[in-house]
Enzyme design. Structure first.
Site, PDB file in Angstrom:
ATOM      1  N   VAL A  31       0.688  -1.841   0.020  1.00  0.00           N
ATOM      2  CA  VAL A  31      -0.107   0.143  -0.111  1.00  0.00           C
ATOM      3  C   VAL A  31       0.593   1.155   0.083  1.00  0.00           C
ATOM      4  O   VAL A  31       1.802   1.325   0.823  1.00  0.00           O
ATOM      5  CB  VAL A  31      -0.806  -0.387   1.476  1.00  0.00           C
ATOM      6  CG1 VAL A  31      -1.037   1.745   1.672  1.00  0.00           C
ATOM      7  CG2 VAL A  31      -2.048  -0.950   1.032  1.00  0.00           C
ATOM      8  N   LYS A  32       0.308   2.374  -0.862  1.00  0.00           N
ATOM      9  CA  LYS A  32       1.108   3.119  -0.954  1.00  0.00           C
ATOM     10  C   LYS A  32       0.903   4.352  -0.034  1.00  0.00           C
ATOM     11  O   LYS A  32      -0.260   4.634  -0.461  1.00  0.00           O
ATOM     12  CB  LYS A  32       1.177   4.219  -2.765  1.00  0.00           C
ATOM     13  CG  LYS A  32       1.821   5.315  -2.399  1.00  0.00           C
ATOM     14  CD  LYS A  32       2.157   5.890  -4.057  1.00  0.00           C
ATOM     15  CE  LYS A  32       3.106   6.878  -4.291  1.00  0.00           C
ATOM     16  NZ  LYS A  32       2.849   8.201  -3.475  1.00  0.00           N
ATOM     17  N   SER A  33       1.274   4.707   1.055  1.00  0.00           N
ATOM     18  CA  SER A  33       1.266   5.563   1.610  1.00  0.00           C
ATOM     19  C   SER A  33       1.163   7.237   1.426  1.00  0.00           C
ATOM     20  O   SER A  33       2.374   7.161   0.570  1.00  0.00           O
ATOM     21  CB  SER A  33       1.764   5.510   3.978  1.00  0.00           C
ATOM     22  OG  SER A  33       2.891   5.340   3.277  1.00  0.00           O
TER      23      SER A  33
ATOM     24  N   GLU B  50      -4.477   5.145  -2.493  1.00  0.00           N
ATOM     25  CA  GLU B  50      -3.264   6.376  -2.514  1.00  0.00           C
ATOM     26  C   GLU B  50      -3.170   5.390  -4.515  1.00  0.00           C
ATOM     27  O   GLU B  50      -3.718   5.664  -5.196  1.00  0.00           O
ATOM     28  CB  GLU B  50      -2.816   7.111  -2.804  1.00  0.00           C
ATOM     29  CG  GLU B  50      -2.470   8.050  -3.430  1.00  0.00           C
ATOM     30  CD  GLU B  50      -1.000   9.084  -3.563  1.00  0.00           C
ATOM     31  OE1 GLU B  50      -0.118   8.742  -2.606  1.00  0.00           O
ATOM     32  OE2 GLU B  50      -0.988   9.626  -4.116  1.00  0.00           O
ATOM     33  N   GLY B  51      -2.528   4.300  -3.784  1.00  0.00           N
ATOM     34  CA  GLY B  51      -2.205   3.569  -4.864  1.00  0.00           C
ATOM     35  C   GLY B  51      -1.538   1.938  -4.317  1.00  0.00           C
ATOM     36  O   GLY B  51      -1.485   2.112  -3.160  1.00  0.00           O
TER      37      GLY B  51
END
Ligand code: GDP
Ligand code: MG
Length: 818
Positions: free
Chosen positions: A125-127, A278-279
């Site tokens: 998970v892109k923080s 977010e991506g």
């Protein structure tokens, strides 16, 4: 706490020695580059000197221009984004190698990834916060860095590194761990912990990180080596647990296709395990010279972030300029609905407004709105068109009285609908306020001429009517783009675009409309600049009229470019004396939607007089148009450095070249063909390449195709938008008929940004010439194909490889029109 203990990766003494040497070499190279003033690359690399917090140990941070990571020409000494070293050459902190968004560059294209990367694919998970690097010194002192900075600084209003350091201290204390333990561990195993600091109290990004979500999210453990080596996520997670970092969620997949499917599925919901994200950052290996290197790429979701940005911008506009001046974008309807909801909160709350402008409370306000709708942002985006009724309400929004606006009235119509009559009529009524300009009065309508004429009017009067069919969306787009580029006098928020929409239902098959406009055009006779019914017959006029009707694209204010209209005035052509009625509609609408124009209500007699006069309007100007259109033949990179190339060729003293020169058989202008229209028939892929170019440069092509547009005599029409290409000359190749230089296309740019464009030619080349005019330049391509394929032919082909590296950059692109 998990039972598994964190196991560091360890290296042999020999391996460590090698790593130390590499680090020393890198730093000394970087120092050399930044210290030699004459080195052209000095602009690209920045060295920032600082002191490690709580010590007097100096530390250097190395920073590269973001663009250089994208450039194929520039080989950076390291791909590390975030690199801190001592000046003696010890790496203190090392960020990830710069990684790119899926499909952003050729290295992260789907095919490339499928073929050249290896699993497992760890999808993390892109923080969404700011990156923080943490490492340690021998004495256990922690080194906390933001992307390029560490320690106290006097030149920053917000010091990310220091705030993150405080957060880390709080975290460790809460977790009962000492700072030294962490510092010593990181030092011992030469690790940089890579975190994302997310806390809305400090700084809001797009996603929400409040109390229980705020903190340092550990997403990587990098080794402090020149080569990019990073720990697997399982170990990262163990480490996070050990020191109380927030964990980064991840999922492991075996194959690239599974991974891509997973990414695409997630893109539909914008979520991972039920939470908005977010991506992703995907971690895998890439094979380079039979060695598996750590390799990352990211996959960012487009929505709802686009919507979130629009909501933020519209709110800021509202706060700073008031309700009159809102400029909506793609999600116009949602934004309008949102504005209606948040206005009551904002209007009465000065503190809220002030904070919003400081990027605080953005998420809160947005969330409140979505809660009130009882839906998610993605759902709302999908259902946006359900709110189409809001358009009506928007029309009632008044344009402000405070400061004068400038109004551009843009007609949207087919031929004979009374554009000119109506426009002349309205300007007859208010000659001081409204002026009419028309496309038909411009001999060769260069793209910007009408817009420039409109701007000229607006320097004298508040309202201009741009009379042109604008029946296709690209024409409307051209107007908006034109103003965007050329207007530097009128503040953007003061420039209002109003659509005079003559066509309410599809004109194709509208028999009444056809009969009426045909009749009018017939009666107009030769009183038109280009359509001369008496001279050329009604058949010709009908053909032109039909063309406009069949190409007509109706107004669609929910998307680009029509969403740029601030107001729509619906007109009707079907009734008797429609132009008189339409004049009244325009005046009434302008009176109601503007407060800064002093439009007195005309009497019926005024209207009739102005209308009758308008009907007598006869152009004093005549222009010639031919019905045949030009067609694009090929797209190419222009190579203007003819002299350089000729000089180079002379140095080889090749007999064939000398013969070309003597026989005046050297090409007039050098170019590298990218795609040729003839390729469409070769295969589907090549056809796709052609279509790609035709699409990207659609508006240019239609402009050049129009015989009203002047094009250069050599038919090479340069493409707008500052597209360019870089090439490298590789080898000179010739046989008994043709001669060329084989080239390598290094990349394309749009302005300064690297972009992808396909090349349909198998072996890119620049033809120098052919020995006889009966041999077409296309023989160069055939020759290269033989050189690399058919052995029988090779013997006749000669080549000289260029020893010196010749790179030509920023070469413009053009389309050859015939
Ligand atoms: P455009 O091609 O849309 O600019 O249309 P024009 O304004 O040139 O109108 C075409 C012809 O129809 C001209 O000869 C006008 O004088 C005539 N015309 C336009 N509006 C009206 C109208 O409301 N009533 C009548 N009777 N003739 C009109
Ligand atoms: Mg006209």
């Amino acid at each position: 706490m998990s039972s598994t203990q964190f196991e560091p990766i360890q290296f042999s003494a020999e391996e460590q020695q090698k790593q130390d040497n590499e680090a020393r070499e890198l730093v000394s190279h970087l120092l050399e580059l930044t210290e030699s003033v004459h080195d052209a690359k000095i602009n690209h690399i920045r060295k920032i000197e600082n002191v490690i917090c709580g010590t007097d140990i100096p530390i250097l941070s190395w920073r590269f221009s973001e663009w250089d990571y994208y450039s194929k020409k520039i080989e950076l000494p390291t791909q590390a984004r975030g690199l801190f070293t001592t000046k003696e050459g010890v790496i203190i902190c090392r960020g990830y190698d710069k990684f790119f968004n899926f499909e952003e560059l050729s290295s992260v294209k789907e095919e490339e990834l499928r073929n050249n990367t290896k699993g497992p694919y760890t999808v993390t998970v892109k923080s969404n916060g700011c990156i923080v690097f943490i490492s340690g010194l021998a004495n256990g002192k922690l080194v906390v860095c933001s992307k390029h900075s560490t320690g106290t600084r006097t030149d920053l209003s917000r010091n990310h590194a220091m705030v993150a350091q405080e957060a880390l201290e709080v975290q460790l204390k809460k977790y009962g761990k000492s700072l030294e333990d962490l510092g010593k561990l990181l030092h011992k195993y030469r690790i940089t912990a890579v975190c994302e600091y997310c806390d809305d109290r400090f700084e809001e990004h797009v996603l929400e990180y409040k109390e229980n979500k705020a903190g340092l999210y550990l997403h990587g453990l990098n080794m402090n080596t020149v080569e990019f080596k990073t720990y697997p996520m399982e170990k990262v997670q163990q480490f996070a647990e050990m020191f109380g970092f927030r964990e980064t969620k991840f999922r492991k997949l075996d194959t690239f296709d599974q991974t891509l499917q997973f990414l695409k599925d997630s893109n539909k919901t914008g979520k991972f395990e039920g939470e908005e994200i977010e991506g992703f950052v995907v971690r895998c290996s890439k094979m380079v010279d039979e060695k598996a290197n750590d390799f990352f790429f990211k996959y960012k979701f487009e929505e709802p972030y686009l919507l979130y940005r629009e909501l933020r911008e519209i709110t800021k506009q509202f706060i700073t300029q008031g309700p009159e001046n809102l400029k909506f974008g793609k999600h116009k309807l949602i934004c309008m609905d949102y504005m209606k909801y948040i206005m009551p909160y904002l209007v009465t709350n000065e503190k809220l407004k002030q904070e919003y402008l400081e990027n605080k409370g953005i998420i809160e306000l947005r969330k409140r709105y979505f809660e009130s709708k009882n839906t998610t942002s993605m759902q709302l985006i999908n259902d946006e068109l359900d709110m189409i009724d809001l358009e009506e309400e928007m029309k009632k929004l008044k344009f402000g009285k405070s400061k004068p606006n400038r109004y551009v009235l843009v007609t949207l119509s087919t031929i004979g609908c009374g554009k000119t009559t109506t426009s002349v009529g309205v300007s007859n009524l208010f000659p001081e306020i409204i002026e009419h300009i028309q496309n038909d009065n411009i001999q060769s309508p260069g793209k910007d001429k009408l817009v420039l004429a409109a701007l000229e009017v607006l320097s004298r009067k508040p309202v201009v009517i741009m009379d042109k069919n604008n029946h296709k969306t690209v024409e409307r787009k051209q107007i908006f783009d034109g103003f965007q580029r050329l207007n530097n006098t009128i503040p953007k928020s003061k420039l209002k675009f109003i659509c005079l929409n003559f066509i309410q239902r599809p004109p194709k098959g509208d028999k009444d409309l056809w009969d009426l406009t045909r009749e009018r055009v017939y009666n107009r006779g030769d009183s038109h600049q280009s359509i001369k019914v008496e001279k050329d017959g009604i058949g010709n006029a009908e053909k032109i009229m039909r063309g406009f009707i069949s190409r007509f694209q109706p107004l669609n204010t929910t998307t680009e470019p029509d969403c740029n209209f601030d107001y729509i005035i619906d007109l009707d052509v079907h009734q008797d004396n429609s132009s008189l009625q339409n004049m009244k509609k325009i005046v009434t609408a302008l009176q109601s939607c503007t407060e800064d124009l002093d439009l007195k209500t005309p009497t019926e007699a005024d209207y009739v007089k102005a209308f009758e006069k308008a009907k007598l309007y006869k152009p004093t100007f005549s222009k010639k148009i031919s019905a045949t259109k030009r067609k694009p033949v090929y797209f190419a990179i222009d190579v203007p450095q003819k002299e350089i190339i000729m000089n180079l060729m002379n140095t080889f003293n090749i007999d064939f070249f000398n013969r070309l020169v003597k026989g005046r058989r050297v090409q007039q202008d050098f170019h590298v063909t990218l795609v040729h229209s003839a390729m469409r028939k070769q295969n589907d892929t090549k056809k796709e390449f052609w279509d790609t170019y035709s699409n990207i440069f659609k508006s240019d092509i239609s402009r050049f195709a129009d015989t009203k547009t002047d094009i250069p005599q050599n038919k090479r029409c340069f493409l707008s938008g500052e597209y360019s290409a870089d090439i490298q000359l590789e080898k000179v190749v010739w046989d008994s008929k043709a001669m060329c230089i084989q080239v390598k296309i290094l990349g394309f740019q749009l302005k300064d940004e690297p972009i992808k464009l396909p090349c349909g030619i198998d072996f890119s080349h620049l033809t120098i010439g052919t020995i006889d005019k009966n041999f077409p330049p296309v023989l160069s391509g055939v020759m290269l194909k033989h050189l690399y394929g058919d052995e029988k032919e090779v013997s006749k082909i000669q080549e000289i490889k260029l020893s010196e590296e010749i790179v030509l950059t920023r070469l413009p692109l053009y389309v050859f029109m015939n």
